[in-house]
Design an enzyme around this catalytic site. Structure first.
Site, short mmCIF file in Angstrom:
data_model
loop_
_atom_site.label_atom_id
_atom_site.label_comp_id
_atom_site.label_asym_id
_atom_site.label_seq_id
_atom_site.Cartn_x
_atom_site.Cartn_y
_atom_site.Cartn_z
N GLU A 45 1.09 -1.29 0.13
CA GLU A 45 -0.05 0.06 -0.14
C GLU A 45 0.85 1.39 0.28
OE1 GLU A 45 -2.95 -0.19 -0.48
OE2 GLU A 45 -2.78 -2.01 -0.83
N HIS A 48 1.65 1.61 -3.66
CA HIS A 48 0.15 3.27 -4.22
C HIS A 48 -0.06 4.95 -3.19
CE1 HIS A 48 -1.63 -0.43 -6.07
NE2 HIS A 48 -2.00 -1.00 -5.21
N HIS A 51 3.84 6.38 -5.47
CA HIS A 51 2.95 6.22 -7.06
C HIS A 51 2.16 7.45 -6.91
CE1 HIS A 51 0.18 4.91 -9.66
NE2 HIS A 51 1.24 5.89 -10.07
ZN LIG Z 1 -2.68 -2.40 -4.21
#
Ligand SMILES: [Zn+2]
Length: 255
Positions: A45, A48, A51
């Site tokens: 996570e 993410h 990102h």
């Molecule tokens: Zn994911």
């Protein structure tokens, strides 16, 4: 789950990214001790989140899209969990402060390839059939015979069944977003394994500055604002190779 760019309920602060995890809390007076799986999820996570936080695109929709790519960045971040830097600083015993024993880490890594032959085969059978249904003249397809014939052609072992038989595999026909896209989950893993090898082979390993810079520049910050294959080539200097995934899954690879 990771969310991005939303405004808090008081409307005052804009949250760029938040990780929301359902880890089990320690009981009263006890610390929260998370499992290995949870730690992987946390890194996933956090991938993410990184990102989203690295985004330099003008239009938010340019930062999503491309199914093969959706989980790639977060899967890649999971690889930092087993680096010495993380092990020695964070994977420490909550009472003694001792890092997790190297033998235990080695065992966890070794166990990771358990059953991969079975899992890869059952998955690939469904992924390839999905592609075949969308690249074959439908007038010529009688599903049960077609499935049998194609699996024979692939050399599918009798002992292994497809993860999803054609007649119950909703993915194949449910929508434009999913049809002929089942392969994408594994392709994301190919990218993950291949990108992880870029770090493993670099002089600074997973903390190599040059590779990290490229990761942020070509894979995290622009995402869908550049053709993914082009961005990947800029990061890696070549296309991704499936052998990297094979090595990760414990298959014998000669090159
Ligand atoms: Zn994911």
């Amino acid at each position: 789950t990771t969310y991005r760019s939303h405004t808090t309920f008081d409307g005052k602060k804009t949250v760029l990214s938040s990780n929301n995890s359902n880890f089990v809390k320690g009981s009263e007076g006890e610390p929260t001790l998370i499992s290995w799986d949870d730690a992987e999820t946390y890194f996933h996570e956090f991938g993410h989140a990184l990102h989203f936080l690295s985004a330099t695109v003008a239009y938010p929709t340019s930062h999503s899209g491309v199914r093969d790519y959706t989980e790639f960045q977060s899967q890649l971040l999971e690889r930092w969990l087993t680096t010495d830097e993380v092990i020695n600083n964070y994977l420490v015993h909550y009472k003694t402060g001792e890092p997790i024993p190297a033998e235990l880490v080695a065992k966890i890594k070794k166990a990771a390839t358990f059953n991969e032959g079975f899992k890869t085969t059952e998955y690939m059978a469904s992924a390839i059939m999905d592609l075949l249904y969308h690249t074959t003249d439908p007038a010529t397809i009688e599903p049960q015979a077609f499935e049998k014939q194609q699996l024979n052609k692939l050399g599918m072992p009798e002992e292994v069944v497809m993860r999803h038989r054609s007649t119950q595999f909703g993915h194949v026909f449910s929508s434009e977003g999913y049809s002929s896209g089942y392969y994408g989950y594994m392709w994301a893993e190919v990218l993950t394994s291949d990108a992880a090898e870029a770090f493993a082979e670099a002089p600074g390993g997973f903390y190599d500055k040059e590779v990290s810079d490229k990761l942020v520049k070509y894979l995290f910050s622009i995402r869908n604002a550049m053709a993914p294959e082009e961005a990947y080539r800029l990061f890696r200097g070549r296309d991704a190779k499936v052998e990297a995934l094979m090595r990760d899954r414990g298959f014998p690879v000669t090159k």
